[in-house]
Design an enzyme around this catalytic site. Sequence first.
Site, mmCIF file in Angstrom:
data_model
loop_
_atom_site.group_PDB
_atom_site.id
_atom_site.type_symbol
_atom_site.label_atom_id
_atom_site.label_comp_id
_atom_site.label_asym_id
_atom_site.label_seq_id
_atom_site.Cartn_x
_atom_site.Cartn_y
_atom_site.Cartn_z
ATOM 1 N N LYS A 247 44.476 -46.672 -74.636
ATOM 2 C CA LYS A 247 43.813 -47.251 -73.466
ATOM 3 C C LYS A 247 44.497 -48.575 -73.112
ATOM 4 C CE LYS A 247 39.049 -45.646 -74.357
ATOM 5 N NZ LYS A 247 38.785 -44.872 -73.141
ATOM 6 N N ARG A 321 34.359 -35.451 -77.423
ATOM 7 C CA ARG A 321 33.934 -34.052 -77.348
ATOM 8 C C ARG A 321 34.434 -33.243 -78.538
ATOM 9 N NH1 ARG A 321 36.668 -33.322 -71.585
ATOM 10 N NH2 ARG A 321 36.199 -35.555 -71.566
#
Length: 468
Positions: A247, A321
Amino acid sequence: MDILLDTKTTKRGGSKATVVPVSAVVSDDLAKLLRGLPKPDAKWARANGFEARQGQTLLVPDATGGLGRVLFGLGARDDVATGDPFLPGQLSTDLPEGTYAFDEGLPSPRLAALGWALNAYRFTRYKASKAKRARLHVPAGVDRGELDRISAGACLARDLINTPAEDMGPAELEAAVRTLARDHKARVKVIKGEALLDKNFPMIHTVGRASDRAPRLIDMVWGPARAPKVTLVGKGVCFDTGGLNLKPGSSMALMKKDMGGAANVLGLASMIMAARLPLRLRVLIPAVDNNVSANAFRPSDVLQSRNGMTVEIGNTDAEGRLVLADALTLADEERPDLIIDMATLTGAARVALGPDLPPFYTDNEDLAAHILSHADAESDPVWRMPLWPRYDGWLDSRIADVNHISEGGFAGSVTAALFLKRFVSRATAYAHFDIFGWTPVARPGRTHGGADQAIRGLFAALSDRYGK
Ligand code: BES
Ligand code: MN
Ligand code: ZN
């Protein structure tokens, strides 16, 4: 935490421990209220321009120069219906230290008192001085014990999120679960490090293996085995660097909150256990760091999942996820009555609905209606979004059974939910919450920083559904 007091503890109008009355008033009724006050009080209110505007607060002195009463504006009657029931709660930090009690006239005395308690929350772990707070006598007919249980759960969630990742890694998150379990006589099992491979949680291991803080699956069970089974699954990414798909700094800054799902299911579990809801509760938390190292997993890798599906990795920053999928598979194996997962899963959820309104997903119409009505009643808003079947094909992979992300980034929160859904097939009902877990701008009852989201509404829904 004794922000809220029982009315019995101190006598209203008693001589020593004075309880200052707070009159909350809609502006339409102000003239009537002033007529009923002692002359000097009414005069003071007029002299100070008190008009009962929303949130307007006036301290009224008594004859000796002490604090005699507080007037609090609720705004026009039409605005009260659509307004924030937590608004009077802002007084817990606006008023000087002391003990207060609301007069009659509040639209929701229960939510005003709860807002008072939640508004008083501060994250003090690293602060030398702990601010003193104004205390409130709970209004007549309000169950103080219930409000304490709710605010304790909500504040637990906030504390866990606010704690920086250095002091809230997988081990510390495990310790927090053990502490909670000890308080309520729950049992905890943890599968950690290489054991995740032996016990078949490959994706939890793969996501977490690049950190020197070992990944783990935390499994807490409480309540009688025969009771209806409710399983809560919380994303416990203690820090999300994005992995090799690193990120940028601005997106990484807040990623200590990436265990916000875990924090929230623990807050909810705390409420459920303290209230002794008649159910068999299970909490599953995959706790990992999504880190960068020589052994980090890569975009384009294909992972094996617990339920046998192979998963092609499009971006290592879609890690939540993956760890949830293995935990959901385990949750599903015992065919529970209900699975709820909570996760700070996608930036797309925040783009769609902003930080204050978490989307949730379920195929179960009754459950959806039930969740929505209780969320509304508790002033803990959520918004249902669709598990849109036509987008399911976006997860098709050329080389594996499934892709964990879709190309193009359309409907990112929806496709993440569709991915998770593939790992739940046996539970009677399933709902997924894509929360933000953070309050960027404080509002009454919602302090800046780590946020409890949806769990007060869910607690009310579960209390109702399982009959207590
Ligand atoms: N934890 C983030 C999602 C997130 C970001 C939640 C900001 C709240 C605020 C998650 O692990 C993530 O990075 N998701 C990616 C997925 C993408 C790579 C498909 C995202 O949303 O950008
Ligand atoms: Mn990520
Ligand atoms: Zn994440």
